[in-house]
Scaffold this motif. Structure first.
Motif, PDB file in Angstrom:
ATOM      1  N   ASP A 240       0.841  -1.212   0.000  1.00  0.00           N
ATOM      2  CA  ASP A 240       0.000   0.000   0.000  1.00  0.00           C
ATOM      3  C   ASP A 240       0.872   1.256   0.000  1.00  0.00           C
ATOM      4  O   ASP A 240       0.537   2.259  -0.626  1.00  0.00           O
ATOM      5  CB  ASP A 240      -0.938   0.011   1.214  1.00  0.00           C
ATOM      6  CG  ASP A 240      -2.037  -1.039   1.084  1.00  0.00           C
ATOM      7  OD1 ASP A 240      -2.183  -1.610  -0.021  1.00  0.00           O
ATOM      8  OD2 ASP A 240      -2.736  -1.297   2.082  1.00  0.00           O
ATOM      9  N   HIS A 243       2.269   1.675  -3.514  1.00  0.00           N
ATOM     10  CA  HIS A 243       1.206   2.130  -4.410  1.00  0.00           C
ATOM     11  C   HIS A 243       0.928   3.624  -4.189  1.00  0.00           C
ATOM     12  O   HIS A 243       0.839   4.401  -5.144  1.00  0.00           O
ATOM     13  CB  HIS A 243      -0.047   1.291  -4.125  1.00  0.00           C
ATOM     14  CG  HIS A 243      -1.216   1.680  -4.962  1.00  0.00           C
ATOM     15  ND1 HIS A 243      -1.293   1.372  -6.301  1.00  0.00           N
ATOM     16  CD2 HIS A 243      -2.325   2.401  -4.674  1.00  0.00           C
ATOM     17  CE1 HIS A 243      -2.418   1.877  -6.795  1.00  0.00           C
ATOM     18  NE2 HIS A 243      -3.060   2.506  -5.821  1.00  0.00           N
ATOM     19  N   THR A 244       0.825   4.027  -2.921  1.00  0.00           N
ATOM     20  CA  THR A 244       0.528   5.430  -2.604  1.00  0.00           C
ATOM     21  C   THR A 244       1.652   6.348  -3.081  1.00  0.00           C
ATOM     22  O   THR A 244       1.409   7.445  -3.572  1.00  0.00           O
ATOM     23  CB  THR A 244       0.322   5.595  -1.076  1.00  0.00           C
ATOM     24  OG1 THR A 244      -0.765   4.757  -0.700  1.00  0.00           O
ATOM     25  CG2 THR A 244       0.024   7.025  -0.692  1.00  0.00           C
ATOM     26  N   LEU A 310       1.450   5.575   6.381  1.00  0.00           N
ATOM     27  CA  LEU A 310       0.582   5.522   5.206  1.00  0.00           C
ATOM     28  C   LEU A 310      -0.530   6.574   5.310  1.00  0.00           C
ATOM     29  O   LEU A 310      -0.785   7.318   4.353  1.00  0.00           O
ATOM     30  CB  LEU A 310      -0.016   4.111   5.067  1.00  0.00           C
ATOM     31  CG  LEU A 310      -0.971   3.907   3.891  1.00  0.00           C
ATOM     32  CD1 LEU A 310      -0.263   4.152   2.556  1.00  0.00           C
ATOM     33  CD2 LEU A 310      -1.566   2.494   3.916  1.00  0.00           C
ATOM     34  N   ALA A 311      -1.166   6.644   6.475  1.00  0.00           N
ATOM     35  CA  ALA A 311      -2.255   7.616   6.641  1.00  0.00           C
ATOM     36  C   ALA A 311      -1.728   9.040   6.509  1.00  0.00           C
ATOM     37  O   ALA A 311      -2.418   9.917   5.985  1.00  0.00           O
ATOM     38  CB  ALA A 311      -2.938   7.410   7.994  1.00  0.00           C
ATOM     39  N   LEU A 313       0.790  10.024   4.578  1.00  0.00           N
ATOM     40  CA  LEU A 313       0.999  10.293   3.148  1.00  0.00           C
ATOM     41  C   LEU A 313      -0.343  10.519   2.451  1.00  0.00           C
ATOM     42  O   LEU A 313      -0.481  11.393   1.592  1.00  0.00           O
ATOM     43  CB  LEU A 313       1.752   9.125   2.497  1.00  0.00           C
ATOM     44  CG  LEU A 313       3.200   8.934   2.970  1.00  0.00           C
ATOM     45  CD1 LEU A 313       3.783   7.630   2.420  1.00  0.00           C
ATOM     46  CD2 LEU A 313       4.081  10.111   2.532  1.00  0.00           C
ATOM     47  N   GLN A 314      -1.337   9.706   2.851  1.00  0.00           N
ATOM     48  CA  GLN A 314      -2.646   9.826   2.206  1.00  0.00           C
ATOM     49  C   GLN A 314      -3.359  11.115   2.599  1.00  0.00           C
ATOM     50  O   GLN A 314      -4.256  11.576   1.909  1.00  0.00           O
ATOM     51  CB  GLN A 314      -3.513   8.607   2.565  1.00  0.00           C
ATOM     52  CG  GLN A 314      -3.015   7.345   1.863  1.00  0.00           C
ATOM     53  CD  GLN A 314      -3.692   6.075   2.343  1.00  0.00           C
ATOM     54  OE1 GLN A 314      -4.258   6.036   3.438  1.00  0.00           O
ATOM     55  NE2 GLN A 314      -3.625   5.027   1.533  1.00  0.00           N
ATOM     56  N   LYS A 315      -2.947  11.698   3.711  1.00  0.00           N
ATOM     57  CA  LYS A 315      -3.549  12.966   4.150  1.00  0.00           C
ATOM     58  C   LYS A 315      -3.131  14.110   3.214  1.00  0.00           C
ATOM     59  O   LYS A 315      -3.779  15.142   3.165  1.00  0.00           O
ATOM     60  CB  LYS A 315      -3.086  13.239   5.595  1.00  0.00           C
ATOM     61  CG  LYS A 315      -3.776  14.409   6.264  1.00  0.00           C
ATOM     62  CD  LYS A 315      -3.321  14.514   7.703  1.00  0.00           C
ATOM     63  CE  LYS A 315      -3.753  15.815   8.346  1.00  0.00           C
ATOM     64  NZ  LYS A 315      -5.199  15.948   8.510  1.00  0.00           N
ATOM     65  N   PRO A 317      -2.661  14.039  -0.410  1.00  0.00           N
ATOM     66  CA  PRO A 317      -2.671  13.300  -1.679  1.00  0.00           C
ATOM     67  C   PRO A 317      -1.913  14.040  -2.775  1.00  0.00           C
ATOM     68  O   PRO A 317      -1.923  15.272  -2.821  1.00  0.00           O
ATOM     69  CB  PRO A 317      -4.165  13.185  -2.029  1.00  0.00           C
ATOM     70  CG  PRO A 317      -4.907  14.050  -1.086  1.00  0.00           C
ATOM     71  CD  PRO A 317      -4.013  14.405   0.044  1.00  0.00           C
ATOM     72  N   ARG A 365      -9.613   1.033   8.105  1.00  0.00           N
ATOM     73  CA  ARG A 365      -8.402   0.279   7.737  1.00  0.00           C
ATOM     74  C   ARG A 365      -7.918  -0.523   8.937  1.00  0.00           C
ATOM     75  O   ARG A 365      -7.781   0.012  10.035  1.00  0.00           O
ATOM     76  CB  ARG A 365      -7.301   1.221   7.239  1.00  0.00           C
ATOM     77  CG  ARG A 365      -5.971   0.492   7.007  1.00  0.00           C
ATOM     78  CD  ARG A 365      -5.109   1.158   5.957  1.00  0.00           C
ATOM     79  NE  ARG A 365      -4.570   2.430   6.380  1.00  0.00           N
ATOM     80  CZ  ARG A 365      -3.442   2.588   7.085  1.00  0.00           C
ATOM     81  NH1 ARG A 365      -2.745   1.534   7.472  1.00  0.00           N
ATOM     82  NH2 ARG A 365      -3.037   3.793   7.405  1.00  0.00           N
TER      83      ARG A 365
END
Ligand SMILES: Cc1cc2nc3c(=O)[nH]c(=O)nc-3n(C[C@H](O)[C@H](O)[C@H](O)COP(=O)(O)OP(=O)(O)OC[C@H]3O[C@@H](n4cnc5c(N)ncnc54)[C@H](O)[C@@H]3O)c2cc1C
Ligand SMILES: NC(=O)c1ccc[n+]([C@@H]2O[C@H](COP(=O)([O-])OP(=O)(O)OC[C@H]3O[C@@H](n4cnc5c(N)ncnc54)[C@H](OP(=O)(O)O)[C@@H]3O)[C@@H](O)[C@H]2O)c1
Length: 549
Positions: A240, A243-244, A310-311, A313-315, A317, A365
């Motif tokens: 994940d 991918h991110t 991960l969270a 990085l996703q924060k 985008p 998640r």
């Protein structure tokens, strides 16, 4: 010396009441706990605190000690860091560094809170991120104190290597050479053999009995020691991440691939300040401001607690983070410790652990505890793991095999006591053994039931007292069982028994200590003050041992 109380603990005792500072602090916490006045509970002397009172500030590795400042009233894992720092105000830097630690003396950093802080102060330990239970709060405070110390030329700290103020993975520059497997900085290799689920179907828990082969590893241990393991991250989480980030798994980082480095070299939870700092450099506007706030310990969206890497990085985008820069911004993977639940006398060249799998969910998640689920699902027989033994400073069997012992270990806290019992059985020790075990339900969570029943039949386990917290409508804990059998417990103590407590640091350990004080007062015909002093003396005499996490 005047005792300063944590700010949130009101002073209940009159100022002229005839108590020592330590007794005063303990009693105030005790009454506050009973009256529900604060969330920090009882402030009791720990064995280390007693040792500190006797010995003064330790001088690890020849660390210079600024001055002897007496007690460490913050040495209580139930006091929040803000209050601990208030208690340490005006104390020498090394002591304030100690107050920044989580106060568990858990060995995770490789030593005790006092020794680790003394090493940082002496500049023989450049890493400021080794106190795992203290997390980011401890690392931030250490960084602040270190910077203050660097800016203060008057403080004599002795020569030492320059520190990387941001957390680093570099082991101690001047660490004495040690045998492989004897420290976190010099691990050996153990081989995974097997795991067995200790809970029966229907349990709310997932606790594994794990067996490791030590043949050829050179690893030696005594009962009471903890076993350290370097885990690997969940491959799904690594996928994940790739991918991110939109980075190829085989992207080269030195002589390894990005995937390999993400798997075993860095921590993917929680997101460190340095990651937000990095993000702030490559974003703009509101996003940059948010990243800066997060890097400074702020919580602009009230979600900081939920942000693993991960969270995080996703924060943000769409950001493009260079893989090398990302790796540099992350914390190194830390080893995890587990109480050893075997004895080499019955398990030659092997070690067993008792591991509760950490799983929870945030915003849909699934999150996995790295090491516990590594053992629960990602290791297979024959796998080789980086491992070492963390010696227990104050958690060994009495030297005299005839000494009676009382062991209190709910949940995974039972682990070292299985080891003690195996050891005493194998050596034919004649001392009496009393185990208090508790868990949620008798039918599903009675770990090692067959072994304990068998040991009881053989009179190795003299007495087994159980407490099931969810079998009836009301919570019933080990300390409730202790109170029920308080008269006998007092008799054992009066006959010289050693007492051992293992498991949850946040609540259970204090509650058990409180129960013990009550028992001593009631059955030992002592005033509360005398009972507190009695328990304090047990610690001073090294008869009250704790291994809590
Ligand atoms: C001396 C010592 C002995 C120990 N002995 C044992 C033992 O015998 N058995 C045992 O099982 N453990 C033991 N531990 C604890 C063990 O070292 C690990 O801390 C534990 O297994 C969790 O590690 P992990 O890598 O699986 O989880 P991590 O990846 O470290 O994740 C744990 C973190 O996840 C977060 N978290 C956990 N649950 C939740 C939730 N519900 N909601 C939100 N966040 C959550 C918390 O921040 C927690 O700190 C011991 C620790 C020490 C220091
Ligand atoms: N770092 C981590 O993420 C991590 C990983 C594993 C374990 N741990 C911690 O390690 C400790 C051991 O966990 P575990 O799974 O072995 O068992 P546990 O969660 O400690 O539970 C064992 C038993 O203790 C009871 N208990 C709860 N509060 C208590 C108290 N104040 N006094 C006495 N008993 C109490 C529980 O009852 P109820 O639950 O019914 O109240 C249960 O019956 C826990 O603190 C756990 O949170 C932490």
């Amino acid at each position: 010396m005047t005792q300063t109380l944590p700010l949130q603990i009101p002073s209940i005792l009159p100022e002229n009441a005839p108590f020592t500072p330590a007794q005063r602090a303990w009693l105030n916490g005790f009454f506050a706990g009973y009256l529900g006045l604060d969330r920090s509970g009882v402030k009791a002397l720990s064995p280390e605190e007693n040792a500190a009172v006797i010995a003064g500030v330790p001088s690890a590795g020849g660390a210079p000690v600024e001055e002897d400042d007496g007690e460490a009233p913050w040495h209580d894992q139930t006091i929040p860091i803000d209050e601990r720092m208030k208690l340490a105000e005006g104390r020498p830097t090394a002591r304030r560094m100690m107050a920044a630690m989580a106060q568990q003396d858990c060995g995770q950093c490789g030593s005790s809170c006092a020794e680790y802080s003394a090493s940082i102060f002496a500049k023989s330990e450049p890493r400021l991120n080794l106190c795992v239970p203290g997390g980011k709060e401890t690392a931030r405070m250490l960084k602040k104190l270190y910077e203050e110390m660097e800016a203060e030329p008057a403080v004599k700290t002795g020569a030492g290597p320059a520190i990387a103020v941001l957390a680093e993975a570099t082991p101690k520059a001047d660490a004495a050479p040690s045998l492989a497997g004897t420290s976190r900085d010099n691990p050996s290799e153990a081989m995974f053999r097997a795991r067995t689920l200790l809970n029966k179907p229907g349990s709310a828990k997932e606790t594994w009995h794990v067996e490791l082969d030590l043949a050829g590893s050179g690893i030696d241990y005594a009962v009471g020691d903890a076993f350290g393991v370097y885990p690997k991250n969940d491959p799904k989480l690594v996928e994940d991440m790739l991918h991110t980030l939109g980075v190829a798994p085989d992207y080269a980082i030195s002589d390894r691939t990005f995937r390999q480095v993400l798997t075993d070299s860095v921590s993917l939870a929680p997101a460190p300040d340095s990651l937000f700092q990095l993000i702030s450099y490559i974003t703009g506007g509101d996003r940059r401001q948010k990243a800066k706030q997060l890097a400074d310990g702020g919580d602009p969206d009230r979600d900081a607690e939920t942000l693993d890497v991960l969270a995080a990085l996703q924060k943000f985008p769409g950001i493009k983070v260079d893989p090398e820069a990302l790796i540099e911004a992350l914390e190194p993977m830390q080893p995890r410790l587990y109480s050893i639940s075997s004895s080499l006398k019955t398990h030659p060249e092997a070690v067993t652990l008792t591991i509760d799998a950490v799983r929870y969910e945030i915003k849909g998640r699934k999150r996995l505890g790295v090491a516990s689920t590594f053992f629960a699902e990602r290791t297979k027989p024959g796998d080789r793991l980086k491992a070492y033994v963390q010696k227990a400073a104050h958690f060994s069997l009495p030297a005299d095999p005839t000494t009676p012992i009382i062991m209190i270990g709910p949940g995974t806290g039972v682990a070292p006591f299985r080891a003690f019992l195996h050891d005493r059985m194998a050596s034919g020790a004649t001392g009496r053994n009393w185990l208090f075990f508790g868990h949620q339900r008798r039918d599903t969570d009675f770990f090692y039931e067959d072994e304990f029943v068998d040991m009881k039949a053989k009179n190795v386990l003299t007495r087994l007292s159980l407490a099931w917290s969810r079998d009836t409508g009301e919570k019933f804990y080990v300390q409730d069982r202790m109170r029920q059998v308080g008269r006998d417990l007092w008799a054992w103590l009066a006959e010289g028994a050693h007492i051992y407590v293992c498991g949850d640091a946040k609540k259970m350990a204090k509650d058990v200590e409180r129960a013990l004080v009550d028992i001593v007062a009631q059955h030992g015909a002592r005033s509360l003050d005398e009972a507190i002093a009695f328990v304090g003396n047990l610690k001073k005499q090294d008869r009250y041992h704790q291994d809590v996490y």
